[in-house]
Design a protein around this motif. Structure first.
Motif, PDB file in Angstrom:
ATOM      1  N   MET A 144      -0.770   3.671   5.310  1.00  0.00           N
ATOM      2  CA  MET A 144       0.294   4.471   5.944  1.00  0.00           C
ATOM      3  C   MET A 144       0.170   4.409   7.464  1.00  0.00           C
ATOM      4  N   TRP A 191       3.437   2.439   5.445  1.00  0.00           N
ATOM      5  CA  TRP A 191       3.822   2.483   4.040  1.00  0.00           C
ATOM      6  C   TRP A 191       4.235   3.890   3.642  1.00  0.00           C
ATOM      7  N   THR A 192       5.186   3.954   2.735  1.00  0.00           N
ATOM      8  CA  THR A 192       5.604   5.227   2.157  1.00  0.00           C
ATOM      9  C   THR A 192       4.703   5.548   0.967  1.00  0.00           C
ATOM     10  N   GLU A 193       4.842   6.764   0.464  1.00  0.00           N
ATOM     11  CA  GLU A 193       4.081   7.150  -0.725  1.00  0.00           C
ATOM     12  C   GLU A 193       4.393   6.222  -1.890  1.00  0.00           C
TER      13      GLU A 193
END
Length: 184
Positions: A18, A23-25
């Protein structure tokens, strides 16, 4: 050493990806699902193919070496897709535990197998206590404002160094075992 190194993944993977790649979850979750898939394939399929060809000692050394390279790859990745590419190293890194467990089992009497497995589980638990604060604090230290060097991948480099250390210890121990067996 190997178990401490391996704890880098659950300790900082989400934070690192992240932080460094945004990056997203959902992407983190997908990447962790991919990690699981790679580990399942690496531990369920490859031991039956690789261990008979290379033997347990060479397989363990190969897994340790490839694992060390993979950790360094995560640390030095410059694009998010590279993290997925480096995950392929776990096809061989996943062979370390099955091959070393087999080697240990061969050296222990049948009535002591439970003690061996308990000792291995104890060492795994100990690494699960030591490594997360070590890895997360290292990540914090090298990403903080005013860090001496901005190096978000520092925990992965530590994991790589620990894997190399495990390889040296394992190689030394396996050479000692071979020379003892040759003397008999």
């Amino acid at each position: 050493l190997w178990q401490v190194a391996h704890q880098v993944m659950p300790s900082i993977w989400s934070f690192y990806t992240m932080y460094k790649f945004g990056w997203t979850e959902a992407v983190v979750g997908g990447s962790l699902a991919f990690v699981g898939l790679v580990m399942v394939v690496g531990q369920s399929t490859l031991p039956r193919v690789v261990i008979p060809r290379l033997g347990e000692t060479r397989t363990a050394l190969l897994g340790l070496a490839v694992g060390a390279i993979g950790y360094a790859g995560y640390a030095l990745a410059t694009e998010g897709w590279m993290m997925f590419a480096w995950l392929a190293t776990w096809l061989l890194g996943a062979l370390v535990m099955p091959s070393t467990q087999a080697l240990m089992s061969h050296r222990v009497a049948a009535d002591s197998q439970g003690e061996l497995q308990g000792a291995v589980a104890g060492l795994h638990s100990l690494s699960s206590i030591i490594a997360p604060p070590l890895m997360t604090q290292m990540f914090r230290r090298f990403t903080a404002a005013g860090a001496p060097v901005h190096l978000p991948g520092a925990p992965f480099l530590l994991a790589s160094a620990l894997a190399v250390g495990a390889m040296v210890v394992f190689f030394t121990a396996s050479r000692s075992d071979a020379s003892e067996e040759g003397a008999m």
